[in-house]
Structures are given as structure tokens and as C-alpha cells.
Write a protein that holds these residues in place. Structure first.
Motif, PDB file in Angstrom:
ATOM      1  N   ASP A 108      41.081 -42.017  35.776  1.00 47.96           N
ATOM      2  CA  ASP A 108      41.068 -43.694  35.747  1.00 47.96           C
ATOM      3  C   ASP A 108      39.977 -44.036  36.644  1.00 47.96           C
ATOM      4  OD1 ASP A 108      43.521 -43.406  34.595  1.00 47.96           O
ATOM      5  OD2 ASP A 108      44.647 -43.916  36.369  1.00 47.96           O
ATOM      6  N   GLN A 109      39.261 -43.160  37.349  1.00 49.12           N
ATOM      7  CA  GLN A 109      38.134 -43.546  38.137  1.00 49.12           C
ATOM      8  C   GLN A 109      37.256 -42.499  38.458  1.00 49.12           C
ATOM      9  OE1 GLN A 109      39.447 -45.461  41.678  1.00 49.12           O
ATOM     10  NE2 GLN A 109      40.610 -44.116  42.145  1.00 49.12           N
ATOM     11  N   LYS A 155      51.140 -38.021  40.374  1.00 50.01           N
ATOM     12  CA  LYS A 155      52.021 -39.004  41.036  1.00 50.01           C
ATOM     13  C   LYS A 155      51.570 -40.217  41.123  1.00 50.01           C
ATOM     14  CE  LYS A 155      53.415 -34.958  43.840  1.00 50.01           C
ATOM     15  NZ  LYS A 155      53.796 -34.469  45.010  1.00 50.01           N
ATOM     16  N   THR A 156      52.019 -41.082  40.528  1.00 46.59           N
ATOM     17  CA  THR A 156      51.519 -42.687  40.277  1.00 46.59           C
ATOM     18  C   THR A 156      51.313 -43.289  41.769  1.00 46.59           C
ATOM     19  OG1 THR A 156      53.680 -43.442  39.995  1.00 46.59           O
ATOM     20  CG2 THR A 156      52.332 -42.852  37.913  1.00 46.59           C
ATOM     21  N   ALA A 157      51.981 -42.707  42.791  1.00 40.19           N
ATOM     22  CA  ALA A 157      51.820 -43.498  43.941  1.00 40.19           C
ATOM     23  C   ALA A 157      50.415 -42.795  44.539  1.00 40.19           C
ATOM     24  CB  ALA A 157      52.897 -42.997  44.933  1.00 40.19           C
ATOM     25  N   TYR A 158      49.816 -41.822  44.024  1.00 40.33           N
ATOM     26  CA  TYR A 158      48.504 -41.259  44.727  1.00 40.33           C
ATOM     27  C   TYR A 158      47.429 -41.617  43.657  1.00 40.33           C
ATOM     28  CZ  TYR A 158      52.024 -39.391  47.995  1.00 40.33           C
ATOM     29  OH  TYR A 158      52.990 -39.202  48.806  1.00 40.33           O
ATOM     30  N   GLU A 159      46.757 -42.733  43.609  1.00 39.39           N
ATOM     31  CA  GLU A 159      46.002 -42.986  42.469  1.00 39.39           C
ATOM     32  C   GLU A 159      44.577 -42.320  42.540  1.00 39.39           C
ATOM     33  OE1 GLU A 159      45.562 -46.496  45.551  1.00 39.39           O
ATOM     34  OE2 GLU A 159      47.198 -45.235  44.600  1.00 39.39           O
ATOM     35  N   SER A 181      45.518 -41.510  48.324  1.00 38.62           N
ATOM     36  CA  SER A 181      45.569 -42.897  47.878  1.00 38.62           C
ATOM     37  C   SER A 181      44.676 -43.782  48.545  1.00 38.62           C
ATOM     38  CB  SER A 181      47.043 -43.425  48.159  1.00 38.62           C
ATOM     39  OG  SER A 181      47.473 -43.237  49.488  1.00 38.62           O
ATOM     40  N   LEU A 183      42.492 -45.720  47.473  1.00 38.68           N
ATOM     41  CA  LEU A 183      41.241 -45.909  46.303  1.00 38.68           C
ATOM     42  C   LEU A 183      39.961 -45.562  47.228  1.00 38.68           C
ATOM     43  CD1 LEU A 183      42.916 -49.156  45.448  1.00 38.68           C
ATOM     44  CD2 LEU A 183      42.525 -46.925  44.167  1.00 38.68           C
ATOM     45  N   GLN A 184      38.917 -46.325  47.336  1.00 37.81           N
ATOM     46  CA  GLN A 184      37.350 -45.710  47.791  1.00 37.81           C
ATOM     47  C   GLN A 184      37.856 -44.997  48.981  1.00 37.81           C
ATOM     48  OE1 GLN A 184      37.855 -48.986  46.698  1.00 37.81           O
ATOM     49  NE2 GLN A 184      35.984 -49.556  45.587  1.00 37.81           N
ATOM     50  N   ASN A 185      38.673 -45.754  50.079  1.00 38.61           N
ATOM     51  CA  ASN A 185      38.719 -44.849  51.228  1.00 38.61           C
ATOM     52  C   ASN A 185      39.732 -44.062  51.520  1.00 38.61           C
ATOM     53  OD1 ASN A 185      36.616 -46.478  52.267  1.00 38.61           O
ATOM     54  ND2 ASN A 185      38.057 -48.126  52.413  1.00 38.61           N
TER      55      ASN A 185
END
Lengths: 487, 799
Positions: A108-109, A155-159, A181, A183-185
Motif C-alpha cells: 500500500d505504501q 490487520k487493517t487497523a495497522y496500516e 500505525s 502512517l509516516q510517524n
């Protein structure tokens, strides 16, 4: 990464050879502040470079390299900007020729290859950041030949989650995971997770967790965080270097004992506290219970520059004796950038250690692991990403037929009580293991199923008389013989 | 005042005397030297204080004149040489047939006798290229192509119409170059993708100042400025143009102005509409989702539409006693842009992310030239802009280069990264005062003060909900005020052969962040944060004209400053963290050049060459780490180079033009200052990669008049753009054959245009990049190949 273990043991086995004609794979990374991008330079010098080596004979690849490694006469390079693996042939003069590349699916990223484990010249496993799959790769065709589905662990909560690191033992693959989770940080989950997969069925078996440490590896790089010792115990390194400012941790070692597929509840080594309550990263196992990690020194961080803790040279190597728990800081060393430099390669009886010092003082240092001292050896033009021998001219010296796809290592050598034979094979089948004396008499013979790329055979040798012996490993198509000494 | 009084008394006398004596009328018709009636010509009888304008048939009539021995008749019309003649009236009526000689309609075909505004500017003391836009208004050319084709300038695009661009002047680029419209700096004014989308039909000329920015352009330009001068004709006109080109591209522009009969008041309406699907083909990788094998196909860009528009209404009065010009205007402006892929690579396509922007600009301009016995000219400007932009990245779809949705990402993620529906609200108040005081005929002072205040706040409830437990980090207002002052002294000596301009400048920026929010490292007890930066500047420019203005030699120097902007100081509140210690970038800019022109039996020749040197320090770059990024002053860069242009017209209807630019940009950064940025000492004095260093253009044009009817023109033209290949990484590293590069490119364009006399209507057909070569400005980001363009223009004028 298991690769390190096999390479270092392989190096032990050939320690008596001449290194004059050894070809090495060498990669440096240079920064170009103009673009915000980095560039990778790959080369294969013939013989260990003396004094310094620049990038003028290097093959350029736009973008940062993540990891690279060698197997046989082939060099594999993995880009950091995209999940792509490049395969280069290394000629006798060190010339690199790109043979193929393989793109794995994007996550995803931050798409990149998060780990690659080369089993032999035909087989490797690789994972793409944020993609919950293990890809089995046919290195000859550079095509995906199978996958292990880990999507149930997503786990969708932890992107920002990803499978991070692989190691193989006894037909099972252990995949270090991390969940984060924010994102950047990234806010890292304060628990270590390891997925256990069966390689014969290519299926996920279970996930084991342990709250005593946290993320396995670094989430995005070539840091070794899992290794197997001579006994066959797997060690799993958790790191708190990036903890999202949560102050969680500590970084430390968990163990999965041989024959088990759960964490050893009785074992935990707090690396942070051993290294003077500093944040630690990486596990580099040299054998005989000796391991190196890197610790970050807060006093080396330029507090006026918020990027300093990630980009500047702030770390030092520490030697850790897993048996005695004795720790020593590697003396008289400059601070090093720690993020990509955990590889140690055995050359002779010393190790080549990549150091990214302050003010772009990039070099390979020669580490004497016995005295725990290092000297600067080869100055580099760019940050060092390791130096690996290319298995070209030394195969004959090793006593191996080039066509044999079995590699055998005996350790420790000399042997006192227990004989450990590590067999790396490229195909499944049955191996016959024979121990013979110098008169050619067979003292012991047994058969083992080769169901994983590397199997460890251990037997009691305490009753053998002192002397020189040979262990022969043969399969239907291959045969190797290694000499060893009983003390 | 004395003179005015005389005139007044004289007028009174005339008024009274007119009633007492017999009256005379002067009638006439004004035609061009081709026999066309000329409407809109102004007929002045100065002594009698009478004026008239010619009608559609070129006729005028001035009656009720007092009897005199003779009358001094002066006739002027824009574009024609003025006519003065003493007329003796026999009887009480005179019929005049007057022919005006055309001054400049078609530069290529007609010999220029008077200096054009472009010549006047480019022969000044600054190093400047003035591009005459009028002469290409019938063509399918864009503002950005005009800039690219001029020497010393490079425009780099990431795609087709509306793509992100970076303009460099003599090796200095990006934010270091400032843009102006009619001398007003464009900062946060809603031209989100740059003024280079302005249609050429709204523009009179473009001035490119290289390394030296005149005081009247008040902004912190480090390496030069681009000033776009809009049409300001003082007659009524309507100019319609419509262009249609490949990839469903349309460009419509309308420019109208209506003057009162006295020409002392006007209203105007102008606008444009641009659209393109930009669905050209590029290399794209397709991965089979079961075998994971990849194939490279020529993929059509499927999410790259761009639309922009502007409507501007203006009204003003001209040539009043109290104002030479007073104009108010309102302008609605906006654009929408699909984002096909990330900024730095086209490997992964996006299918939903978009940017929108809408804004209103209100402006008031006032100018008076006649203060202090006509010694002082004053022009002021007040502008208010309000701009709302929206970055919409809310889809978790993952697209492939076939335009299909392959899978869906984590629900918190959009295509670029975390989901965003980010609104930014910017209010900008700017004011400018420019005063020119002519001390004597040869001495003048120019003072320019400009202040620009920006209040910016945002809103992103989606990001707040998904990432920050509802706390919206974008609502924190940021306030930035930028002030630039300049004072220039111009001295003309030796009958204007020598021009010397010396100038001082002062720059200041104040940024303020008043509330907390998501700005990392700023906590409640450190707020409010005020950051002020200032610097002084100096410039000196000298020019001397030799050989009766056939050779101009100029030398100039500027110590220039660029202030860090609010994004650089305060960051983006997520990934880019603030740097309140950021210092202004400074540069020492030197230029030395000449311009020579010759005219003779072999034709007309114009040669220009400029040697330049830049030494820029404290260059601001974004330094990126694993967790954060920050703008830091890390680099010192020098540029040495030259650019030159030769234009030659062997015959009046043939024009040849060649220009070339060489810019050797070197890294001179101090490697000991900041190790974080990875400035390796090995790269000291090495050429900076990723920037083109040698490029040029060649053009040949034929303008053949009188094809079908008198004074029509058929133009045929061909242009070649050349860029030397350049590397992406420093050239000392790596085997040459393996180095990543933007390849050497020759792009060829050709066109044909036909226009009716006096440009009343025109049609053109062009093929850009007719060899269909792959075009790149950035590494592996492909631009459109061959495109076909048709443009129609209709120009209506009424006097």
C-alpha cells in the motif's frame, strides 16, 4: 536474515584459502541532495580492494538500493524505490551484466523489497513491504514459482504493517513481522510477532507473539534481526530504534529453540540494557556465541537538527557473548550510521565491517572479533552496503564440484564433544552422511531427508579418538567432503 | 501652471471670438498607405484645442473653427506614424485626404523604423530578454513554449497541459525565480500551476530578467524574474481565439475592451478556458496478478485531465487630470487537475486523486504621471486575493496502467499516502507603491515598496478522523508577511549612450504560527512562534551604446536574496517539520554581455550574447529522513555560463533565429557544515546532476505577404529544440553506459498560419514534435509525443 549465517560459516570453511583472486560484490550508495534521491553503485572487484575504491567502475542504478547479496557467480540487487530484484552475472574480470529483473507486487505504501533470502543458486524467497505474502522465486528464470499466503495476518487497523524478515529451519520458515500505525510517524506495536510457515505445503501454520520486545528488524531495510546458532536455535531480535516517540521497548533477543515452534519463555536478552541503556538495532551472529549489534548514542545526535537521529552517524558496534552475557563496545571507532550497515563478512580470520562515519567518512573496517578492535581498511565513495564474496574461483578449492548442489560445513572445527554438520542443498531428496577416518574406514553413516534448503545434522563425537576425520555428504547427484579435527 | 493658464485664456478667447467671426470646417478621410480606411485615428488641432476621431470609413469632421491663416493638423493612430501638416483653408471648408504610413504591423515583413518596446527594454542596462508575443498570437504557441524558445531559459514539465513545471533562468530555478503580471508579483494568487497557462492572446510581451531584477519588480528573486505584460491598447477591440489540438485539448481565449469616444474611460472583459485530457501514451508496466510476470506496454494516461479558467472584468478611467490611469478589476480564476501518478515517477498510476483550486482576485491600480511639475510619477496597487484549494485523495483503489482497479488499499490510505480531503484557504492582501522622480532629464529615482500579507488556514476532517482521532491539524492559521523595498537611481549620460542604474533593496519576511495543531516539535508552551528573516540587497547595472546604437555593451551585478517561504519555514504539518532557523538564500549574480544590430543590403542581423556567473549560498533543499523531512540551508552552488542568440533576416520575409545556452552548475557546498544532507566532499566542484546544462533552439520562418488579397500574410515556420543529455546522478560515479540520464533530444515543430490584413482574422495549423520522438524533461517521466494543433483567431477593432 539467514543468509548471513550461511555466508559466515561458509567463510569459516574456506578460511585457509588465498584471497588474491576472490571476487567480491560491493555496493555503495551515494546521496544527491539535489534530487532528494539516492543512487546505488554496484561493482565486483577482483581481490579485496587495497586502500580505497571509488565508483568509477560501478554499475549505476537510479534510486537507493536496499539490500544486495551474492550467490554463486551471481549478484542480486534489490531497489528501495520499487519492489524489484535485479540479477547480474559476474564475469571473471568482475564485469557485471544485468540478466533479468523481477518486479514483485506493490504494497500500500513505500513499495520496496523488505527481505530476500537466497537458499541456493536456484531458489530464493522474497517479500515486498506491506504485502502479506512470501514469494518463492526461481532464480534461474527470475519468476515467481509459488507463494505463502499471509493475508490472514494483515490487520487493517495497522496500516504500516509488514512481514519483515525470514529465516528457514527444518522445513519451516519463520517470518518476523511488525505492526505499526500512524502512517509516516509509525506507532509500533510493543510486541514481537513471528509467523511460522511450512515450506513443504507453502502454508501459514500459526503466529507466535511475545510482549517482551517489539518489532522484528527495522521495517524497511536490510538489517539482520534473526539468526540461527550452531545448535539450531533461532534468535529473534526486536528493535526500538524507531519507536514513534512512544518510549516503548526494549530491544532484545527472543529464542525459538531447536525442535520447537514457540518462543522460549525462559530466554530473553535485553540488548538495550546490556548496551548501557541505549536503543539497539540489528543482530549479526559470528558463531561461537558471539554476536554484534549496534547501539545509538544520544550524545552523538545533533539536537538542533531533528533529522540527525535518523541520518547522522550516531551508532557504535557492540560485541555480545550470548553465553556469558559479556558485552564490549567496539573500541576506538567513530560513530557510524547504523541503518544499513549490519553486515559483517569474514575474510581470513577477520571480518569486513561497513562503517558510515561522520562527514561521509565511508569505509570498510577490518574487525578482529577476538580482540574486539577494528582498523579502517578500505575507503569508499558512498555509504557502504556490505561486501560479499562471489563464489567463483574458490569453488574448486572448497572441495566442491561446481555441479554439486550440496554445501557442507562442519562446526565448530576442531570438534570437542558434538559434531555439527550443516548441509545446504538445492533440491529435496535424501542425503547420506558418512564420517570416515583418514584410512577411509566408515565410522558412522546415516541418511537424512533434505526437506529444507539447509539442514543441520548433530551427533555426539565425544567418544571419537583425537585426530583428523572427513565428513562426506552425498545425494543422488552430488557429493561433498569436508575435513575436520577432533580435539 | 502658467502654461495652463495661458491655454485657458486662449481658449476663452477662441470661444468668444468664434461667435463673432465666420466659421470654418475641416473634413477629411484617413487611409493607410494601402488605401484602407483607418478608423480610430485621432485628429488634433492643437492651437484650436479641438479633437476628433475617424469613423469606420476613416472620415472625420471638425466644424465651427475660428478663421485662421492656417491650421496645424496632427493625426495619430496606434501602429502608424503620426502625421502633422499645416492646412490652409480656402473658403470655409477644407477636405483632406490623408495617408498614414504603417509603423509596425508585421515585424517580419515590414522594416522597423521606430524602436519597439521590446527593443527599448532589451537595450536597457539590465540583462533581459523581451519576447514580443503579438507576433505569434495567431499561432498555436503557449507561453511556456515561448519561454523555452528564448535563450537562457528552460521550462521543464512533467507532462502535458497543466502539468507541474519548473522554470530556470541561467541555471537558477524553482522558487528562486519570481513571476509578475504587469509588475505585480504573483504570490499565492491562485495560479496554482503557474502563469505559463496564460494564453498568448492576453499577453503583449514577456520580459525575462536574468540574474538582475529591476527595483520596480519588488520581490525576493534570487536569479531573475519573469514579467508578463498584458495587452493595454487604447482602442476598442475584441479578440477571440480558439485552439483545438490532440488529446482533446482546447484553448479558448477572449479579450475585449470598449473605450468611450473620448478614450478616457473603458470597460474590459477577458478570460480563458483551457482543457486537455492529456491521454497520451507512455511506457507502463502491467503485472499479471497470478503469475506476477510483468510486461511493458504503451499505456494511455487515463487520469490526467486538466481544466483551467479565468474571467476578468475591469473598468477604468484614463488620462484624467488626477489620474493617468485608475483601474479596478475582479477576476475569478480556477483550475482542476487529475493526478495521474506521483511527482517523481510514473511507475504507479493513480486513478482518483485530484486538485481543485478556485479564487477571486480584486485589484485596484492607480497611476499619475504629472505630479510635481510632471517630475513625479506615482503608481499604486492594492490587491486582495482569496483562494480555496482542495487536495482530494480519498480513494483506496489501486490502479494499473490499463486503468483497471486491481485491488484496494487499507481504508486509511489514499493513492499518495494517508487519505486527504484537504482544503486550504488563503487570503492575501498586497499593496505596492512605485514612485519615479525625474530629478533632471538625465537623473531619476525609483522607489518601490511592496507588502504582501498571507493568512492561510486549512481543513481536513477526513485526515483528522482517520489519523488523528478527530483532531484537525490543518486548522491552525499561519500568517506570513513579506515586505520588499527598493530604491534605484538611474543616470543617463552622453545623450543616453550611457545608462547607469544603482539600486538598494531590503527584504523582510515575518511568519507566525499562533496556535498548536499538528506541527511536530511545536508545543503549546513554545507558541506562538514568530520567525522573522531579513536581508539587504544591492545592484549595479551599466550600459553603453556604441556606433549610433548598433552596439550595446552592458555589465551588471546583483546581490540578491530569496526569503524562505511559509512552507519551508513551517513545514506541511505532517511529514515536513518546521525549521525556524532557516536563513534566506543569497546569490551574487554577475552578467556581462552585448547586443549588436546591423542592417544593410545583406539583410538585418541581430546578435546578443551574455556571459553570466552566479554564486548562490544557503540554498534551501528538502532533506528527507526515514521519519521526517525538513527544509535546510545546505548547499552552495555556482553557475558559470553563457547564452546567446543570433537572428538574421536576409530578406524581409525570411527570419532565421538560433540561440544556445550553456550553464555549468557546480556544487560548492561546504561538506563540513551539515553531514545530514549527505553532501560528500567528492562532489565538491562537480556538475550538479538532474539539471540540463546545454540546450538551444533554431527557428526559420517565412512571412509572405499579399497572397490572396493585399496585406494578408502567410507564415510558414519550423522550430527545433535541442537538449543535451544530462545525468541523474553526479557524473564522477558509475560506468557511463549504465548511468541514468535524460537523453539527448531533438524536437521539431512546424506550422503554417494565414492571417488577413491587420490580423483581423487568422488560422494556423501546426504539428509539434512531428517526428514523434519521446520527449522528457525529467527522468523517465514522458511528455506527449506528436500533437496536431489548429487555431482560429478573430480580431475585431472599433475606434
Amino acid at each position: 536474515m539467514k543468509r548471513f549465517l550461511s555466508l559466515s560459516i561458509f567463510a569459516i570453511a574456506c578460511s585457509s584459502l588465498s584471497y588474491g583472486q576472490q571476487i567480491y560484490g560491493l555496493m555503495t550508495k551515494t546521496g544527491s541532495f539535489v534530487t532528494g534521491n539516492n543512487t546505488s553503485y554496484l561493482q565486483a572487484p577482483v581481490g579485496l580492494p587495497v586502500g580505497s575504491i571509488d565508483n568509477s567502475k560501478s554499475t549505476e542504478i537510479a534510486g537507493t538500493g536496499n539490500i544486495f547479496t551474492t550467490k554463486g557467480n551471481t549478484l542480486y540487487y534489490v531497489n528501495f524505490n520499487e519492489p524489484r530484484i535485479y540479477k547480474f552475472a559476474v564475469a571473471a574480470d568482475g564485469k557485471l551484466t544485468k540478466l533479468a529483473d523481477l518486479l514483485l507486487p506493490d504494497g500500500d505504501q513505500l513499495p520496496h523489497i523488505v527481505d530476500m533470502l537466497i537458499v541456493d543458486e536456484k531458489t530464493a524467497y522474497a517479500m515486498s513491504y506491506n504485502v502479506f505474502r512470501v514469494f518463492k522465486i526461481n532464480l534461474e528464470t527470475m519468476k515467481v514459482s509459488g507463494t505463502i499466503d499471509l493475508t490472514s495476518l494483515e490487520k487493517t487497523a495497522y496500516e504500516t504493517s509488514t512481514p519483515e524478515e525470514m529465516i528457514i529451519r527444518d522445513g519451516k520458515m519463520y517470518v518476523g513481522m511488525w505492526y505499526g500505525s500512524g502512517l509516516q510517524n509509525a506507532l509500533v506495536i510493543d510486541t514481537a510477532f513471528v509467523a511460522v510457515c511450512d515450506l513443504s505445503t507453502m502454508k501459514l501454520e500459526k503466529m507466535i507473539t511475545d510482549p517482551r520486545t517489539l518489532m522484528v528488524g527495522y521495517g524497511c531495510s536490510a538489517i539482520d534481526a534473526m539468526f540461527m546458532d550452531e545448535v539450531g536455535d533461532i534468535y529473534v531480535g526486536g528493535s526500538d530504534l524507531i519507536d514513534g516517540g512512544q518510549g516503548i521497548g526494549p530491544g532484545g533477543l527472543l529464542r525459538i529453540k531447536k525442535g520447537e515452534t514457540t518462543f522460549d519463555k525462559s530466554y530473553f536478552l535485553n540488548l538495550d540494557s546490556l548496551c548501557g541503556n541505549r536503543k539497539t538495532l540489528g543482530t549479526t551472529y559470528l558463531g561461537n556465541g558471539i554476536m554484534y549489534t549496534m547501539a545509538q548514542y544520544p550524545e552523538a545526535i545533533n539536537i538542533t537538527n531533528p533529522l540527525s537521529r535518523y541520518l547522522d552517524a550516531t551508532m557504535k558496534h557492540w560485541r555480545i557473548n550470548l553465553v556469558t552475557k559479556a558485552v564490549d563496545e567496539l573500541e576506538e571507532m567513530p560513530y557510524s550510521k547504523g541503518l544499513f550497515f549490519s553486515y559483517l563478512t569474514k575474510v581470513g580470520d577477520k571480518y569486513i565491517m561497513p562503517v558510515g562515519g561522520p562527514n561521509n567518512d565511508n569505509a570498510f573496517w577490518e574487525l578482529d572479533a577476538t580482540t574486539n578492535k577494528a582498523v579502517k581498511k578500505i575507503t569508499l565513495a558512498g555509504e557502504p552496503f556490505g561486501l560479499f564474496p562471489i563464489n567463483k574461483n574458490i569453488t574448486a578449492d572448497l572441495g566442491q564440484d561446481k555441479n554439486l548442489q550440496v554445501q557442507t560445513v562442519v562446526f565448530p572445527n576442531p570438534v570437542r564433544d558434538e559434531l555439527n554438520v550443516l548441509i545446504a542443498a538445492t533440491a529435496t531428496g535424501t542425503a547420506t552422511i558418512r564420517v570416515v577416518n583418514l584410512m577411509g574406514q566408515t565410522l558412522f553413516t546415516t541418511q537424512r531427508d533434505i526437506n529444507s534448503p539447509e539442514i543441520l545434522f548433530t551427533t555426539d563425537a565425544s567418544t571419537l579418538p583425537v585426530g583428523v576425520y572427513v565428513v562426506e555428504v552425498s545425494t543422488a547427484t552430488a557429493k561433498t567432503a569436508v575435513r575436520w579435527v577432533k580435539e | 501652471m502658467k502654461l495652463l493658464l495661458h491655454v485657458f485664456i486662449y481658449c476663452l478667447f477662441l470661444l468668444f471670438s468664434g461667435g463673432l467671426f465666420a466659421q470654418v470646417a475641416i473634413n477629411g478621410v484617413v487611409k493607410s498607405n494601402l488605401g484602407e480606411a483607418l478608423p480610430g485615428a485621432i485628429v488634433v488641432l492643437k492651437k484650436e484645442n479641438r479633437t476628433a476621431a475617424t469613423d469606420e470609413n476613416g472620415q472625420f469632421s471638425i466644424a465651427n473653427l475660428p478663421v485662421a491663416n492656417s491650421y496645424g493638423v496632427a493625426i495619430t493612430l496606434l501602429g502608424y506614424e503620426s502625421y502633422t501638416q499645416k492646412v490652409v483653408v480656402v473658403g470655409n471648408e477644407a477636405q483632406l485626404n490623408i495617408t498614414l504610413k504603417e509603423k509596425r504591423t508585421e515585424k517580419r515583413a515590414v522594416e522597423i523604423t521606430a524602436k519597439t518596446e521590446e527593443q527599448r527594454i532589451s537595450q536597457g542596462a539590465e540583462t533581459v530578454t523581451a519576447i514580443d508575443v503579438r507576433e505569434v498570437q495567431n499561432r498555436s504557441i503557449t507561453t511556456q513554449e515561448l519561454l523555452t524558445r528564448s535563450s537562457g531559459v528552460r521550462v521543464r514539465e512533467t507532462g502535458g497541459l497543466g502539468s507541474f513545471t519548473n522554470i530556470s533562468i541561467n541555471g537558477i530555478s524553482g522558487k528562486q525565480i519570481k513571476f509578475f503580471i504587469d509588475g505585480i508579483p504573483l504570490e499565492n494568487t491562485g495560479y496554482g500551476t503557474g502563469i505559463i497557462n496564460l494564453p498568448v492572446n492576453l499577453i503583449d510581451r514577456i520580459e525575462v530578467y536574468k540574474g538582475i531584477t529591476p527595483v520596480y519588480l519588488g520581490a525576493d528573486a534570487l536569479g531573475g524574474a519573469i514579467n508578463i505584460v498584458s495587452n493595454k491598447d487604447v482602442f476598442s477591440y475584441a479578440d477571440f481565439s480558439y485552439e483545438r489540438s490532440t488529446y482533446n485539448t482546447s484553448r479558448l481565449s477572449v479579450n475585449t475592451r470598449a473605450l468611450t469616444k473620448s478614450k478616457k474611460a473603458f470597460v474590459g472583459l477577458n478570460g480563458y478556458y483551457n482543457h486537455s485530457d492529456n491521454d497520451y501514451k507512455i511506457d507502463g508496466e502491467i503485472q499479471n496478478t497470478t503469475t506476477f510476470e510483468t510486461d511493458t506496454i504503451r499505456a494511455r494516461r487515463f487520469h490526467d485531465q486538466f481544466t483551467s479558467y479565468s474571467v476578468q472584468a475591469e473598468a477604468g478611467v484614463l488620462q484624467q487630470k488626477w489620474a493617468n490611469q485608475l483601474v479596478v478589476s475582479a477576476n475569478a480564476i480556477g483550475y482542476e487537475k487529475d493526478l495521474q501518478h506521483p511527482f517523481s515517477t510514473s511507475r504507479i498510476p493513480y486513478g482518483m486523486a485530484r486538485i481543485y483550486e478556485q479564487g477571486m482576485r480584486y485589484e485596484l491600480k492607480y497611476r499619475i504621471d504629472s505630479l510635481l511639475q510632471k517630475k513625479l510619477s506615482l503608481s499604486t496597487y492594492v490587491g486582495f486575493y482569496t483562494v480555496t484549494s482542495r487536495f482530494l485523495d480519498t480513494s483506496s483503489n489501486v490502479y494499473n496502467w490499463l486503468g483497471e482497479v486491481e485491488r484496494r488499499k487499507n481504508f486509511k490510505l489514499g493513492e499518495f499516502g494517508p487519505k486527504h480531503d484537504l482544503f486550504s484557504f488563503t487570503n492575501n492582501l498586497s499593496a505596492r507603491v512605485n514612485a519615479t522622480y525625474r530629478i533632471t532629464k538625465n537623473n531619476s529615482l525609483n522607489l518601490n515598496l511592496i507588502s504582501n500579507s498571507i493568512l492561510q488556514r486549512g481543513r481536513d476532517t477526513l485526515y483528522a478522523r482517520l489519523v488523528n482521532k478527530g483532531k484537525d491539524i490543518y486548522v491552525t492559521p499561519q500568517y506570513v508577511r513579506k515586505n520588499v523595498a527598493g530604491l534605484a537611481y538611474q543616470l543617463n549620460l552622453a545623450k543616453d549612450k550611457l545608462i547607469n542604474i544603482v539600486a538598494l533593496k531590503y527584504y523582510r519576511i515575518d511568519t507566525r504560527i499562533s496556535e498548536g495543531g499538528g506541527v511536530i516539535s511545536l508545543t503549546a508552551d513554545t507558541l506562538p512562534v514568530n520567525v522573522s528573516k531579513q536581508n539587504y540587497g544591492f545592484s549595479e547595472a551599466i550600459r553603453y551604446a556604441f556606433f549610433k546604437e548598433h552596439l550595446f555593451v552592458k555589465a551588471n551585478y546583483e546581490y540578491a536574496t530569496r526569503l524562505p517561504d511559509q512552507f519551508e519555514v513551517l513545514g506541511d504539518r505532517v511529514f515536513i517539520i518546521p525549521n525556524t532557523n532557516l536563513n534566506p538564500e543569497t546569490s551574487n549574480n554577475y552578467n556581462f554581455g552585448f547586443q549588436a544590430n546591423a542592417k544593410g543590403r545583406l539583410g538585418k542581423l541581430n546578435v546578443e550574447a551574455n556571459r553570466f556567473y552566479r554564486d548562490t549560498r544557503n540554498n534551501i533543499f528538502l532533506v528527507i529522513s526515514q521519519a521526517f523531512a525538513q527544509y535546510q540551508n545546505i548547499a552552495r552552488v555556482t553557475v558559470k555560463g553563457y547564452d546567446g542568440e543570433i537572428s538574421y533576416a536576409p530578406l524581409p520575409f525570411i527570419q532565421l533565429k538560433v540561440n544556445a545556452t550553456f550553464q555549468d552548475i557546480r556544487n560548492r557546498s561546504d561538506t563540513t557544515v551539515v553531514q545530514t544532507a549527505g553532501i560528500d566532499k567528492r562532489y565538491f566542484n562537480a556538475r550538479l546532476p538532474t539539471i540540463p546544462y546545454y540546450f538551444g533552439n533554431a527557428e526559420i520562418g517565412f512571412a509572405i505577404p499579399n497572397i490572396a488579397i493585399a496585406k494578408d500574410v502567410l507564415q510558414v515556420y519550423y522550430t527545433l529544440n535541442y537538449i543535451q543529455q544530462f545525468y541523474i546522478a553526479f557524473d564522477i560515479d558509475g560506468i557511463e553506459a549504465t548511468k541514468a540520464r535524460v537523453p539527448e533530444q531533438y524536437l521539431q515543430h512546424a506550422g503554417i498560419a494565414y492571417s488577413l490584413p491587420r490580423n483581423r482574422a487568422g488560422v494556423s495549423f501546426e504539428v509539434h514534435n512531428f517526428m514523434d520522438k519521446r520527449a522528457f524533461d525529467n527522468y523517465k517521466i514522458e511528455k506527449p509525443g506528436r500533437t496536431f494543433h489548429v487555431k482560429l483567431r478573430y480580431f475585431l477593432s472599433k475606434y
